[in-house]
Design an enzyme around this catalytic site. Structure first.
Site, PDB file in Angstrom:
ATOM      1  N   LYS A 166       0.881  -1.168   0.000  1.00  0.00           N
ATOM      2  CA  LYS A 166       0.000   0.000   0.000  1.00  0.00           C
ATOM      3  C   LYS A 166       0.920   1.219   0.000  1.00  0.00           C
ATOM      4  CE  LYS A 166      -3.915   2.035   2.542  1.00  0.00           C
ATOM      5  NZ  LYS A 166      -4.847   1.863   3.675  1.00  0.00           N
ATOM      6  N   SER A 222      -9.732   1.994   2.600  1.00  0.00           N
ATOM      7  CA  SER A 222      -8.810   2.751   1.768  1.00  0.00           C
ATOM      8  C   SER A 222      -7.800   1.877   1.025  1.00  0.00           C
ATOM      9  CB  SER A 222      -8.049   3.767   2.626  1.00  0.00           C
ATOM     10  OG  SER A 222      -7.215   3.091   3.549  1.00  0.00           O
ATOM     11  N   SER A 247     -10.071  -0.368   6.782  1.00  0.00           N
ATOM     12  CA  SER A 247      -9.415  -0.184   5.482  1.00  0.00           C
ATOM     13  C   SER A 247      -8.713  -1.419   4.927  1.00  0.00           C
ATOM     14  CB  SER A 247      -8.401   0.963   5.557  1.00  0.00           C
ATOM     15  OG  SER A 247      -9.054   2.198   5.485  1.00  0.00           O
TER      16      SER A 247
END
Lengths: 473, 480
Positions: B72, B147, B171
């Site tokens: 990420k 996210s 997330s």
């Protein structure tokens, strides 16, 4: 009118590394050479508590008689400034590490205890440099993250003189304990003063805060100026406004920096990156066991047990190195403490000051000085000779006895030898003897001088005088 | 191919790191339309793969030697652009690496790129990325969740066997659910936060997304562990993966909170979750209805605490030292205002404003302080529940993947996507999401939550389920 003053002192803690990073804290490095990713507030970096800073805070707390909080909490003080890399300063707000405590001061003939509110750990910000570049400001983050302990007094100080006495006592103590180097020029000991005035019997007046005063003399002048300014305002029917003021040393006045309405809302909240600081009793007890005799206790001991004057006792306990050196002189000498104190405070300190040396840099050790004071005390040296020997010792590695031998300076105390000299002088000066016996008492000094001349100054003048009086009836 | 199978292939010599990496890169290029990667590090990946093959030939150790993966894009990677999905950091190249990146590097894993995400991890759809929304491999017109949308999409499209992710309010779990993959959020403190760009420090926790609980466990055990650089990391006993994989469901007590299954949960989702729990029951688990009464306040508390911390965490992005700086600032105020206005997207600005407000003098008690009290009540609810049950289960997300743009205009609806996940973060507990069926042809996620440090129980229960079901093996259309 009565003045009320509260002081906030930022004490820079004497650690090798910063409070939340491993970067060095040494003063004077190239700009930004001592700022790591954490100090720069780079994304994703996290603060890690420096245990050395905690120990120093605990040490000072023990010496001040503060309550050491078993659990204290770091909070973020949020505001934007270019030399504040994270946009917040890590400090302690609701739960500081030290609570209460106090410090005893003496102003004139009066003793007073200045109570403390609290002391909290925090990180320093960096430095903005406005004069190095054309139309631009520079930022030096070497200082960012330097460990500070902010010591906050209760508003119980009533004059500039008390404020200075308190600051000096605190300054002595932090250096005494090795908590801070106390270097005021380098900003290791900085003071903010909250000043208000009121008529007797009235509640506390509105205060003004004077920021960042960096010398004892300026603190005194700034507070005196501020008290007078506020009294003038009130006496002319005006009102003091709550504001932050700066002291301008050049003009010797304080100037408004920002008013209450532009005061920051710092939005303090507990720092989620740092768990509560938990102090176990083992750490506190270790620090307690390492605590040296404190300056006030030592000063009292000098007065009461050693019989030193108040002035000498105070002088000798202003600085730990000086005081420890004095202790070593006493230990190495057979002379009374009073004589040792005289030698330490006048001759030794004088010579060090003249050579611009600190006591730790002294070429003459306390032990060797003790040997010299012993020789003064046992009568081997006159005070004039002793000064010569001192100078020789200061410039060499000689012990007192070696220096005396090298200089050939030994006071003649042998009664028979002296008596022979006296006899010779009287025989050679029959005219003066007759005049003396006729009543001219002033001639005694002449005979003493003649004996001293014959002995090349090594006779003990007191003994010579006694012998002459004896001989001349 | 699963991570476990790839490792077996690499070990036996049937596969090479170079081959696996080329495969990942070509899959990434075929699936470029998903917009799942912000940065592709193809050259570095090829070089790392070659080193991994050479190391393996020499018999060098490395738990993930030669395994391609993606981060990420909020984990700082030395010399590799790290954007946090923001214009603010679009050109930010960190001079240091996150601890978890160092650990993965040391294990021999091969980084192929940095995954798309909602800006600064704020969002539930990946639509708040400065680099454009990532898309759901099951339906490119739908969101992958957020996210960690890029990470979930990469794993769902079988581009990499696992990807790192982070979870502040859901997330990891919500995008895993929406993309039909397995995502685990460990106990707060299990994985170092050092070098992970902070959103809300007291809630942020790094984890992984993979295609199975087994794979997630393999990757998680590499990144987990105490880190002296993160004072909130904890020296907890490590996760025993092999123990977890042999766990039996017999006698396991699973609590089903009424508050997670009430109104607002789509019926298709509820049905899939009920069916999954029935399978647990079939294999010896006991399903118990429980209450988490304070969880109805979880979203409200979360949207006070998280923005408060964010408002402070994001203050460092001021245009002074790094990151976006506006052109020709007039003065200091202009430098701050325009750099932040231009550098931050709308959602981030909104949360900074909210957070600044709730911490302000006069509002702190009413909002921030009160939210902390609610947080404590929520944690107490869980502690009480875990006196009676071993795990807590329910739908990860109240709905399946929604259409791009569908909830952008309705922030409350978007926030409710996390209704079942945020309370877990507020309590600091470990939880995971596993695929448990479909609704309208889109994956449904089952959330399991365990007491602190009981990741092995979570993994064990998820693995036991995946041994008897195939949902985690289902492939999005067009993916082989």
């Amino acid at each position: 009118m009565l003045a009320t003053i509260g002081l906030e002192v930022h004490v820079q803690l004497n650690t090798a590394a910063k409070i939340f990073s491993g970067a060095a804290t040494a003063y004077g490095a190239e700009p930004n050479a001592q700022a790591c990713a954490i100090d720069l507030g780079m994304p994703g970096t996290l603060p890690v508590m420096n245990a050395a800073a905690v120990r120093l805070a605990v040490r000072l707390g023990l010496a001040l008689g503060s309550t050491i909080a078993p659990r204290s909490i770091f909070a973020r003080k949020n505001y934007f400034y270019p030399d504040l890399p994270k946009g917040y300063q890590i400090s302690q707000f609701e739960a500081p590490i030290l609570i209460g405590g106090g410090i005893d001061i003496r102003v004139g003939q009066t003793n007073k205890r200045i109570e403390l509110t609290r002391a909290h750990l925090e990180e320093d910000a960096g430095k903005s440099v406005h004069d190095a570049f054309h139309r631009e400001s520079g930022i030096d983050l070497n200082r960012a993250g330097t460990p500070l302990l902010e010591v906050v007094s209760e508003p119980v100080i009533e004059s500039a003189a008390e404020a200075v006495a308190y600051l000096k006592a605190l300054h002595t103590l932090v250096r005494w304990l090795g908590v801070s180097d106390g270097n005021m020029q380098e900003g290791s000991f900085r003071c903010d003063a909250n000043v208000s005035v009121r008529k007797p019997g009235e509640a506390l007046g509105t205060r003004a805060e004077i920021k960042n005063v960096n010398s004892f003399r300026f603190v005194e002048k700034a507070i005196d100026y501020e008290i007078e300014r506020q009294i003038r305002i009130i006496e002319s029917g005006g009102k003091v406004v709550q504001e932050t003021r700066l002291y301008d040393a050049q003009r010797d006045e304080t100037r408004s920096m920002r008013g209450k309405e532009s005061a920051h809302d710092y939005r303090y909240f507990p720092d989620p990156d740092l768990p509560p600081l938990i102090l176990d009793s083992a750490l506190i007890e270790t620090e307690r066991s390492r605590l040296p005799e404190l300056p006030n206790a030592r000063r009292e001991r000098y007065q009461e047990d050693l019989g030193l004057s108040e002035y000498d006792s105070a002088q000798l306990t202003q600085d730990r190195a000086l005081s420890d050196a004095f202790e070593s002189v006493i230990a190495a000498s057979a002379a009374p403490a009073k004589l040792c104190a005289n030698w330490v405070l006048s001759d030794w300190q004088g010579a060090l000051n003249a050579a611009n040396l600190t006591i730790d840099q002294s070429p003459l050790s306390a032990e060797r000085l003790g040997g010299l004071v012993t020789r003064v005390h046992d009568g081997s040296l006159s005070s004039k000779m002793a000064k010569q020997v001192f100078e020789a010792m200061f410039a060499s590695d000689d012990s007192a006895d070696a220096a005396i031998a090298r200089l050939g300076l030994k006071q003649v105390n042998d009664i028979d030898a002296l008596a022979a000299h006296v006899e010779a002088v009287l025989t050679e000066n029959t005219t003066q003897v007759a005049q003396f016996q006729a009543g001219n008492q002033k001639l005694l000094a002449f005979f003493v001088g003649q004996v001293m001349k014959r002995t090349q100054g090594q006779a003990n003048p007191a003994q010579v005088t006694a012998l002459l009086r004896d001989r001349l009836g | 191919m699963s991570l476990a199978a790839l490792l077996a292939g690499l070990d036996s010599g049937a596969m090479s790191a170079r081959g696996a990496t080329e495969d990942a890169l070509s899959r990434a290029s075929r699936a470029a339309g998903l917009n799942a990667l912000i940065t592709l590090t193809a050259d570095a990946a090829r070089a790392a793969a070659e080193r991994a093959d050479a190391a393996r030939a020499m018999g060098a150790p490395g738990e993930l030697l030669g395994v391609p993966y993606a981060h990420k894009d909020l984990f700082c990677t030395l010399d590799v652009t790290t954007t946090a999905g923001s214009r603010m950091l679009a050109k930010f190249v960190p001079p240091y690496s996150a601890t978890i990146h160092e650990k993965l590097d040391a294990s021999g894993a091969v980084l192929i790129g940095k995954a798309n995400m909602d800006e600064f991890a704020m969002g539930s759809s990946n639509e708040h990325s400065y680099f454009g929304a990532a898309r759901n491999p099951w339906d490119p017109d739908r969101v992958p969740g957020g996210s960690s949308g890029g990470s979930a999409a990469l794993v769902a499209a079988r581009i990499v066997p696992f990807a790192t992710a982070s979870d502040t309010g859901g997330s990891i779990r919500q995008p895993a659910a929406l993309c039909g993959v397995t995502g685990i959020k460990p106990t707060y403190g299990r994985v170092s936060r050092y070098g992970m760009i902070a959103y809300a420090s007291s809630l942020d926790q790094a984890g992984v997304i993979a295609t199975s609980a087994h794979d997630a466990a393999l990757a998680l055990s590499v990144i987990a562990g105490f880190d002296p650089r993160d004072p909130t990391s904890v020296d907890a006993p490590p996760i025993d993966v092999s123990d977890a994989l042999s766990m039996s469901l017999a006698g396991l007590r699973i609590g089903r909170p009424r508050q997670w299954c009430g109104e607002g949960i789509d019926s298709g989702v509820a049905n899939a979750v009920d069916a999954a729990l029935a399978i647990y029951a079939e294999h010896g688990a006991r399903i118990v209805d429980i209450d988490l009464p304070s969880s109805e306040h979880a979203i409200a508390a979360y949207y006070v605490i998280a923005p408060a911390e964010a408002s402070s965490n994001l203050a460092r992005f001021d245009g002074v030292r790094y990151g976006h700086r506006c052109a020709h600032p007039k003065d200091l105020a202009d430098l701050y205002t325009r750099s932040r206005e231009e550098g931050f997207g709308h959602e981030v600005q909104k949360r900074i404003l909210t957070g600044t407000y709730v911490l302000s003098a006069g509002y702190y008690e009413a909002y921030y302080h009160r939210a902390l009290k609610v947080r404590r009540l929520i944690a107490n609810d869980f502690a009480r529940a875990f006196n009676e049950v071993d795990l807590i289960a329910g739908p990860t997300s109240p709905c399946v993947a929604f259409k791009l743009g569908e909830k952008l205009a309705d922030p409350v609806a978007m926030y409710l996507a996390d209704v079942n996940t945020v309370s877990v973060n507020l309590a600091g507990l470990p939880a995971l999401s596993i695929p448990c069926g479909f609704s309208d042809g889109l994956p449904v996620g089952l959330q399991l939550c365990a007491p602190w440090w009981q990741e092995s129980r979570l993994i064990g229960a998820a693995h036991a389920y995946q041994r008897v079901t195939d949902w985690h093996r289902a492939l999005p259309p067009g993916i082989a």
